[in-house]
Design an enzyme around this catalytic site. Structure first.
Site, mmCIF file in Angstrom:
data_model
loop_
_atom_site.group_PDB
_atom_site.id
_atom_site.type_symbol
_atom_site.label_atom_id
_atom_site.label_comp_id
_atom_site.label_asym_id
_atom_site.label_seq_id
_atom_site.Cartn_x
_atom_site.Cartn_y
_atom_site.Cartn_z
ATOM 1 N N LYS A 116 0.817 -1.219 0.000
ATOM 2 C CA LYS A 116 0.000 0.000 0.000
ATOM 3 C C LYS A 116 0.850 1.268 0.000
ATOM 4 C CE LYS A 116 -4.013 -1.578 2.567
ATOM 5 N NZ LYS A 116 -4.931 -1.021 3.560
ATOM 6 N N GLY A 165 -10.020 -4.259 6.384
ATOM 7 C CA GLY A 165 -10.238 -3.348 7.506
ATOM 8 C C GLY A 165 -9.345 -3.624 8.711
ATOM 9 N N GLU A 200 -0.361 7.862 7.742
ATOM 10 C CA GLU A 200 -1.184 8.737 6.932
ATOM 11 C C GLU A 200 -1.927 9.685 7.856
ATOM 12 O OE1 GLU A 200 -2.818 6.236 3.167
ATOM 13 O OE2 GLU A 200 -4.311 6.714 4.666
ATOM 14 N N PHE A 202 -5.012 11.079 9.464
ATOM 15 C CA PHE A 202 -6.355 10.521 9.651
ATOM 16 C C PHE A 202 -7.359 11.590 9.239
ATOM 17 C CE2 PHE A 202 -10.086 9.770 12.470
ATOM 18 C CZ PHE A 202 -10.488 8.568 11.901
ATOM 19 N N ILE A 203 -8.078 11.312 8.168
ATOM 20 C CA ILE A 203 -9.069 12.255 7.668
ATOM 21 C C ILE A 203 -10.352 12.036 8.465
ATOM 22 C CG2 ILE A 203 -10.277 13.096 5.589
ATOM 23 C CD1 ILE A 203 -7.220 13.220 5.276
ATOM 24 N N GLU A 278 -9.710 2.822 -4.613
ATOM 25 C CA GLU A 278 -10.428 3.369 -3.456
ATOM 26 C C GLU A 278 -9.911 4.755 -3.075
ATOM 27 O OE1 GLU A 278 -11.908 -0.601 -1.111
ATOM 28 O OE2 GLU A 278 -10.103 0.372 -0.323
ATOM 29 N N GLU A 291 -6.101 2.949 -1.882
ATOM 30 C CA GLU A 291 -5.442 1.714 -2.329
ATOM 31 C C GLU A 291 -6.186 1.178 -3.547
ATOM 32 O OE1 GLU A 291 -5.993 -1.915 -0.228
ATOM 33 O OE2 GLU A 291 -7.988 -1.404 0.478
ATOM 34 N N ARG A 295 -8.926 -7.199 -7.597
ATOM 35 C CA ARG A 295 -9.802 -8.379 -7.674
ATOM 36 C C ARG A 295 -11.229 -7.913 -7.905
ATOM 37 N NH1 ARG A 295 -11.875 -7.157 -2.323
ATOM 38 N NH2 ARG A 295 -10.151 -6.387 -1.092
ATOM 39 N N ARG A 341 -24.811 -6.225 3.159
ATOM 40 C CA ARG A 341 -24.130 -7.489 3.435
ATOM 41 C C ARG A 341 -24.842 -8.146 4.606
ATOM 42 N NH1 ARG A 341 -17.605 -6.712 2.790
ATOM 43 N NH2 ARG A 341 -17.672 -5.208 1.094
HETATM 44 P P1 ADP Z 1 -14.210 -5.510 -0.560
HETATM 45 O O1 ADP Z 1 -13.294 -4.348 -0.650
HETATM 46 O O2 ADP Z 1 -14.276 -6.404 -1.745
HETATM 47 O O3 ADP Z 1 -15.508 -5.150 -0.019
HETATM 48 P P2 ADP Z 1 -13.403 -6.639 1.912
HETATM 49 O O4 ADP Z 1 -12.482 -5.640 2.518
HETATM 50 O O5 ADP Z 1 -14.721 -6.865 2.506
HETATM 51 O O6 ADP Z 1 -13.455 -6.400 0.380
HETATM 52 O O7 ADP Z 1 -12.647 -7.996 1.755
HETATM 53 C C1 ADP Z 1 -13.129 -9.014 0.925
HETATM 54 C C2 ADP Z 1 -12.623 -10.304 1.418
HETATM 55 O O8 ADP Z 1 -11.232 -10.376 1.288
HETATM 56 C C3 ADP Z 1 -12.925 -10.527 2.865
HETATM 57 O O9 ADP Z 1 -13.183 -11.890 3.012
HETATM 58 C C4 ADP Z 1 -11.622 -10.099 3.540
HETATM 59 O O10 ADP Z 1 -11.473 -10.739 4.771
HETATM 60 C C5 ADP Z 1 -10.603 -10.552 2.530
HETATM 61 N N1 ADP Z 1 -9.356 -9.773 2.483
HETATM 62 C C6 ADP Z 1 -9.134 -8.629 1.808
HETATM 63 N N2 ADP Z 1 -7.857 -8.235 1.910
HETATM 64 C C7 ADP Z 1 -7.239 -9.156 2.666
HETATM 65 C C8 ADP Z 1 -5.895 -9.328 3.144
HETATM 66 N N3 ADP Z 1 -4.897 -8.483 2.848
HETATM 67 N N4 ADP Z 1 -5.640 -10.379 3.920
HETATM 68 C C9 ADP Z 1 -6.611 -11.246 4.227
HETATM 69 N N5 ADP Z 1 -7.868 -11.154 3.799
HETATM 70 C C10 ADP Z 1 -8.197 -10.133 3.044
HETATM 71 P P1 ADP Z 2 -8.260 -2.081 3.740
HETATM 72 O O1 ADP Z 2 -7.107 -2.612 2.959
HETATM 73 O O2 ADP Z 2 -8.406 -2.741 5.038
HETATM 74 O O3 ADP Z 2 -9.490 -2.026 2.912
HETATM 75 P P2 ADP Z 2 -8.097 0.822 3.394
HETATM 76 O O4 ADP Z 2 -6.846 1.598 3.337
HETATM 77 O O5 ADP Z 2 -8.837 0.635 2.138
HETATM 78 O O6 ADP Z 2 -7.820 -0.576 4.079
HETATM 79 O O7 ADP Z 2 -9.040 1.514 4.465
HETATM 80 C C1 ADP Z 2 -10.226 0.921 4.916
HETATM 81 C C2 ADP Z 2 -11.095 1.966 5.593
HETATM 82 O O8 ADP Z 2 -10.396 2.585 6.691
HETATM 83 C C3 ADP Z 2 -11.480 3.134 4.705
HETATM 84 O O9 ADP Z 2 -12.622 2.859 3.939
HETATM 85 C C4 ADP Z 2 -11.725 4.239 5.719
HETATM 86 O O10 ADP Z 2 -12.990 4.130 6.309
HETATM 87 C C5 ADP Z 2 -10.664 3.959 6.762
HETATM 88 N N1 ADP Z 2 -9.441 4.730 6.476
HETATM 89 C C6 ADP Z 2 -8.343 4.288 5.850
HETATM 90 N N2 ADP Z 2 -7.399 5.246 5.763
HETATM 91 C C7 ADP Z 2 -7.919 6.348 6.348
HETATM 92 C C8 ADP Z 2 -7.448 7.678 6.587
HETATM 93 N N3 ADP Z 2 -6.232 8.074 6.212
HETATM 94 N N4 ADP Z 2 -8.276 8.546 7.220
HETATM 95 C C9 ADP Z 2 -9.513 8.155 7.621
HETATM 96 N N5 ADP Z 2 -10.007 6.931 7.432
HETATM 97 C C10 ADP Z 2 -9.232 6.016 6.806
HETATM 98 MG MG MG Z 3 -9.751 -0.932 1.207
#
Ligand code: ADP
Ligand code: ADP
Ligand code: MG
Length: 460
Positions: A116, A165, A200, A202-203, A278, A291, A295, A341
């Site tokens: 990332k 998350g 980062e 935090f927004i 995203e 990010e 997929r 969901r």
């Molecule tokens: P989406 O962005 O498609 O809504 P989610 O964040 O809900 O995705 O993740 C989709 C699936 O992929 C979930 O089952 C989540 O646990 C899994 N997943 C996503 N990223 C990772 C990761 N880096 N490691 C393990 N599981 C992941």
């Molecule tokens: P993941 O790989 O788990 O999906 P993301 O970087 O996409 O991680 O972030 C998941 C969620 O976390 C975002 O949708 C947002 O709600 C929160 N988030 C991530 N980065 C920030 C940020 N810099 N400031 C505020 N919220 C954030």
């Molecule tokens: Mg994400």
């Protein structure tokens, strides 16, 4: 075109992929773990091969066993779904070296966006804003303190390999930063096998807005509009919709701008197949890259409903070498779609997972209602994997109609034997702020924390 595809996944997404294959007249091979022997994807596929015990590390994550199954069944391609091996560049490479097409981005594009912090750098280079933060991985707590001082608190410490998350921490001062820095690293090492973290800004109260991307092997890349996924609990999405109320009502010029930024990032990575870029958007209309999800995503159906484009079918066609059939100007968003969901979790007990047997199961239907699920009456949800039972998607001519349909559909959904999130989703559909389309990623916490908690309990 492919004759036979192996689906390296389980649950609703395996069912979704098998359906797309059937429509294309492609034969399917399911793989399954011992606990999934009675699962719907096993029943729906033309062939099924058991690949090991229940834990994913002994089945759905075992590259060797999946490749053996693919060779025994003699398939042309593998669809990885989401989660599990879907974003594993090494797996994609192994597939290619075995002469099996991987239905997803090229291993090169996947590697370019794997980390990332590296993706952030790529976005910056493509001229796309990222939240203020570190250049790459933060190597020690001293550097962490320097960066936090420069960008100002609150900051977020995030795992470079994080996902779903997990692996994120907010710090409001030096003390919590130092503590958070070390725990985040330890947790990231444990969860993702990579202790790298970055920092980062935090927004506060942002909107999560993401763009669906499609790219073919000839270098054409388009976006299919946005999804608003701001209804989140602990950084995990609960509800998604398209179009985004924020972009529809408040920042009408942003769609085009962020869409173009998403395409620029995909182009910089020479991205192929389906993906999602995203972003978070703040209340002043500033947007920041987060990010790329490399997929098909859980929430892809809302885009399908408003664009009329079958994304999984497109994934298969692109992997088979077909060029994109649409140019950017062909993409029109029509109407409004929402996805809930439906999870096997207890909303009244801190969303604790509630696996078990579905004693009764009746799913809603009717015009504008779509259910993507692997569930059926008598099916047992194992405690081993994630807790999603399925996705309820409604479509309407406008947002109001989609919400009203969702509300009716949630009311029709009957599941007994386990706890589900249906009542919680229903409460959100009734919430005045949600109905007005005024909500940020802080919405669910506010709903749960406030006096409204009683309201939700009263309703159920
Ligand atoms: P989406 O962005 O498609 O809504 P989610 O964040 O809900 O995705 O993740 C989709 C699936 O992929 C979930 O089952 C989540 O646990 C899994 N997943 C996503 N990223 C990772 C990761 N880096 N490691 C393990 N599981 C992941
Ligand atoms: P993941 O790989 O788990 O999906 P993301 O970087 O996409 O991680 O972030 C998941 C969620 O976390 C975002 O949708 C947002 O709600 C929160 N988030 C991530 N980065 C920030 C940020 N810099 N400031 C505020 N919220 C954030
Ligand atoms: Mg994400």
């Amino acid at each position: 075109m492919f004759e036979k595809i192996l689906v390296a996944n389980r649950g609703e997404i395996a069912v979704r992929i098998i359906r797309a294959c059937k429509e294309l007249n492609i034969r399917t091979v399911a793989v399954y773990s011992e606990v999934d022997a009675n699962s719907m994807h096993v029943q729906m596929a033309d062939e099924a091969i058991c690949i090991g015990k229940a834990p994913a590390s002994e089945s759905y994550l075992r590259i060797d066993r999946i490749i053996s199954a693919a060779e025994i069944a003699d398939v042309d391609a593998i669809h990885p779904g989401y989660g599990f091996l879907s974003e594993n560049a090494h797996f994609a490479e192994v597939c290619e070296s075995c002469n099996i097409r991987f239905i997803g981005p090229s291993p090169r594009a996947m590697s370019a966006l794997e980390d990332k912090a590296v993706s952030r750098a790529l976005a910056k280079k493509a001229g796309v804003p990222t939240p203020p933060g570190s250049e790459g991985v933060v190597e020690n707590e001293k550097d962490a303190l320097v960066i936090a001082k420069r960008i100002g608190y609150p900051v977020m410490i995030k795992a470079v390999a994080g996902g779903g998350g997990r692996g994120m921490r907010v710090a409001h001062n030096d003390i919590s930063l130092v503590k958070g820095y070390h725990t985040a690293r330890t947790e990231a090492e444990k969860a993702f096998g990579n202790s790298g973290v970055y920092i980062e800004k935090f927004i506060e109260n942002p909107h999560h807005i993401e763009f669906q991307i499609l790219g073919d092997n000839k270098g054409h890349i388009i976006h299919l509009g946005e999804r608003d996924c701001s209804v989140q609990r602990r950084n995990q999405k609960l509800i998604e919709e398209s179009p985004s109320p924020l972009l529809e009502n408040k920042f009408r010029k942003l769609r085009d701008k962020i869409g173009k930024a998403a395409v620029r990032i995909a182009e910089a990575a020479r991205y192929t197949n389906a993906g999602t870029v995203e972003f978070i958007v703040d209340n002043d209309g500033n947007y920041y890259f987060l990010e790329v999800n490399k997929r098909i995503q859980v929430e892809h159906p809302v885009t399908e409903e408003v664009t009329g484009i079958d994304l999984v079918r497109y994934q298969i066609l692109i992997a088979a070498g077909e060029p994109l059939q649409h140019s950017q100007s062909d993409i029109q968003m029509k109407g409004h779609a929402i996805e809930c969901r439906i999870n096997a979790e207890d909303p009244f007990d801190d969303f604790r997972p509630s696996p078990g047997r579905l004693e009764m199961y009746y799913q809603p239907g009717g015009r504008g209602v779509r259910v993507d699920t692997h569930a059926y009456a008598g099916y047992t949800i194992p405690p081993t994997y994630d807790s999603m039972i399925g996705k309820l998607i409604t479509f309407g001519k406008d947002r109001r109609e989609a919400i009203d349909r969702m509300s009716c559909a949630l009311g029709e959904y009957m599941i007994s034997g386990i706890k589900t999130t249906i009542s919680f989703q229903q409460a959100i559909m009734q919430d005045p702020n949600f109905r007005r389309g005024v909500y940020s990623t802080a919405f669910v916490e506010q709903l749960l924390g406030g006096a409204r908690r009683e309201l939700i309990e009263e309703k159920t």
